[in-house]
Design a protein around this motif. Structure first.
Motif: not given
Length: 699
Positions: A557-570, A541-554
């Motif tokens: 993501s989540g998607t419903t019909t009305t909501d888009s989410w991303m929670i991530g961290y270093t 699910t993170g393929r679309s933003v791989l080119h934007l990340i340049n450090r260890p992250v975890a």
């Protein structure tokens, strides 16, 4: 020569005696009145000197991020902190005899009365600094005799109960300098963007002249009039011997850099964040709103001004041509400090804080709570379950539930937990949910910090129950920091106008989950960015933003019909982003990517120049290479290998044999596997013999 008869003489003597008696009586009455007035003023005691002062909010670097005041922008500055020239200039132009009179300059008063009678007006004033201070504190500025009488009483009370230094200090902190600035410190901030303690004589002489007519003599409104008034101040200072005539000319010709403040609403940093701070002060600490608005508090917060500006930038860049709304929260998971907060695209248009006030279904960002419960109940990254179209039966056969994967795509084969979370496979999640029992997910979510209403039903595992953005984002802290739940912290300290600390808040952390399982959950959530975990039916699910990340992250993501989410961290920054419509409008194609893009770009920008830290690994966790489809130990024949982490003793022990091409290869592979297993046994036996023989130390 006039000759007086005896009768006339006695009559004249009698008139003189009567006049003398009347004079004595008048003097006695006057003295009695004065004594009575002084006694009355003394009995009234010292008048309170409480004035409205601006409350200032500071960021985590002590920079000003905002202010709160009710009409009067005022910052108190003690007389010891003031440049002495301020006092010299003020006394020279306003009240030369301040230190020698007792609140009234009777010569000035008499002169003013005569001029007012001659002109038939009350325009001429003769107020001393004490009288002006009394008027600023307690009275209106109406030109009536009643007000002047009350002003005199207050002035007496001030003179009888406070020192001259206290009076001049109070005056300089309450007098109006125009444009909403009350007091010399606020004036210095407004007109010159500096503290009053840093003003030079040219700047001081300009400011000191303003109170005579704050609008008329404002250098912003009319620079020429302000310069004329400055000349008067400089001449008065020269007359009092504070400066020379040459210095009058030099100071008058000194260029002034008038960089006045922008209005409050445009200079405020993080307005949604500041609203939360206000709520914490009133609701959690019980401070009176009036104290916050006008009590001169200094509120030190956790906001990182630089991060806040970057958060707002990426939100604007990503959503500028869209009607979508958003919320973003950035937290330091090590201590709970909230570093940035966006509650919507535009605070002026909508102060509703979607980060703290809105509840939205979190979709698959809820799955980490389920999978942590699974780890505690015997699952590992290698646990395989089949991903296939499935109808679940529950409630003793009375209810069914038929979830589906995105695009109705399934592996139709076994996949591991590592792969299931990377692909956000709903069937794997639902099978886990049914296997554990619905109560396990709720218990896990509660422990990690979810407080919203939850229910024991199948779809809870897929994030159908609404939660808050700050709430669920902060619940990921334990995964990022080794298992400790942290309380979001907005305020570090609050100091009152006298320098007393009212509030001091330390980070609050509590160990709620096992450190080794927290690390494994982090490793699982790194999987959404690992292309080796993509399957034939779906991509990570993170393929679309791989080119934007340049450090260890975890993250997740989540998607419903009305909501888009991303929670991530270093290790040092946890960020949650929600994107959607306020009224629950369905997301259109492509709109589900905004949350991930905002998160990725903000994370990289916010941590630009910061160390690329690895996630700390507990000692009792080991890494092995597995086949991510069946969970067995990978061999050289496996087309894809994934390095996964396990609590010591729970790692797989069987090797994958599915990718052997012919019987000979199968035989050789089995021999190699047997040799490896035998070597492991021998190594273990050797260690046991050495330990038993005392040749090896055991911790």
């Amino acid at each position: 020569m006039e000759v007086l008869t005896r009768k006339q003489y006695h009559r004249k003597i009698g008139l003189f005696r009567k006049l003398l008696r009347l004079t004595l009586v008048a003097a006695i009455l006057l003295m009695g009145g004065a004594v009575g007035l002084l006694t009355y003023a003394k009995m009234q005691g010292p008048p309170p000197l409480q004035v409205q002062e601006t409350t200032v909010f500071y960021g985590n670097d002590d920079s000003v991020i905002g202010q709160r005041h009710v009409g009067q922008n005022r910052h108190w500055l003690s007389i010891d902190e003031m440049n002495p020239t301020i006092i010299e200039a003020t006394l020279a132009i306003e009240d030369r005899k301040f230190y020698s009179h007792y609140g009234f300059d009777f010569l000035r008063i008499g002169s003013a009365i005569i001029r007012n009678i001659q002109q038939g007006t009350k325009a001429q004033g003769a107020s001393t600094i004490t009288q002006q201070y009394a008027r600023n504190l307690f009275l209106s500025h109406d030109k009536t005799w009643q007000r002047k009488w009350n002003e005199a009483i207050y002035a007496l009370r001030l003179e009888m109960n406070y020192t001259k230094d206290e009076i001049i200090e109070g005056y300089l902190n309450t007098i109006y300098y125009g444009h909403g600035a009350y007091g010399i410190e606020a004036a210095a901030n407004h007109y010159f963007q500096k503290s009053a303690s840093e003003l030079n004589t040219a700047e001081i002489s300009m400011l000191v002249g303003i109170p005579k007519g704050p609008l008329y003599y404002s250098p912003i409104n009319n620079y020429d009039r302000a310069k004329s008034r400055q000349q008067q101040v400089l001449n008065a200072m020269a007359n009092e011997g504070h400066i020379t005539s040459n210095e009058v000319r030099d100071y008058y010709n000194t260029p002034l850099d008038l960089e006045h403040e922008t209005p409050f609403h445009s200079m405020s940093v993080g307005p949604y964040f500041q609203d939360v701070v206000y709520h914490v002060l009133t609701e959690e600490y019980g401070l009176d709103p009036q104290i916050i608005e006008a009590g001169g508090l200094q509120v030190y917060t956790t906001l990182d001004s630089d991060m806040q500006k970057k958060a707002e930038k990426w939100v604007e860049d990503e959503l500028k041509d869209s009607e979508l709304q958003t919320a973003l929260v950035a937290i330091d998971p090590r201590n709970g400090d909230v570093k940035a907060m966006v509650g919507g695209k535009n605070y002026q248009e909508s102060p509703f804080n979607r980060a703290t006030q809105a509840l939205r279904p979190p979709g698959s960002t809820f799955k980490p709570f389920l999978y942590y419960a699974a780890l505690e109940n015997g699952f590992t990254q290698a646990t395989p379950l089949t991903s296939e179209e499935t109808t679940f039966v529950y409630d003793d056969g009375r209810e069914t539930y038929s979830p589906s994967n995105f695009g109705d795509k399934y592996a139709d084969d076994f996949i591991t937990l590592a792969k299931a979370i990377a692909l956000s496979d709903n069937i794997y999640a639902m099978k886990t949910h049914f296997f554990l029992g619905f109560d396990q997910l709720i218990e896990s979510a509660r422990r990690l910090g979810i407080t919203s209403t939850l229910g024991e039903y199948p779809s809870l595992a897929l994030g159908t129950k609404p939660v808050g953005v700050l709430e669920i984002t902060n619940s990921y802290s334990a995964f990022a920091n080794g298992g400790r739940n942290v309380k979001p912290r907005f305020i570090t300290k609050v100091v009152d106008k006298d320098g007393h600390t009212l509030i001091e808040e330390e980070p609050q952390l509590e160990q709620v989950i096992q450190p080794e399982l927290a690390y494994i959950m982090t490793d699982l959530m790194k999987g959404m960015f690992d292309l080796n975990l993509s399957g034939s039916h779906s991509e990570v699910t993170g393929r679309s933003v791989l080119h934007l990340i340049n450090r260890p992250v975890a993250g997740k993501s989540g998607t419903t019909t009305t909501d888009s989410w991303m929670i991530g961290y270093t290790p040092q920054l946890l960020t949650g982003v929600w994107v959607g419509y306020d009224k629950g409008q369905t997301l259109q194609r492509g709109e589900g990517q905004h949350a991930k893009r905002i998160w990725a770009q903000f994370t990289e920008d916010a941590l630009d120049g910061k160390l690329k830290l690895p996630f700390p690994k507990p000692a009792n966790v080991t890494a092995v290479a597995i086949n991510p489809d069946n969970g067995r130990l990978a061999t050289e024949s496996c087309p894809v290998q994934h390095t996964a982490y396990f609590v010591n003793g729970t790692e797989p022990t069987e090797y994958c044999q599915e990718h052997i091409g012919n019987p000979g290869e199968t035989s050789r592979a089995k021999e190699e596997i047997g040799e490896i297993e035998e070597a492991k046994k021998e190594k273990l036996l050797d260690r046991f013999i050495k330990w038993f023989g005392g040749d090896e130390e055991v911790e």
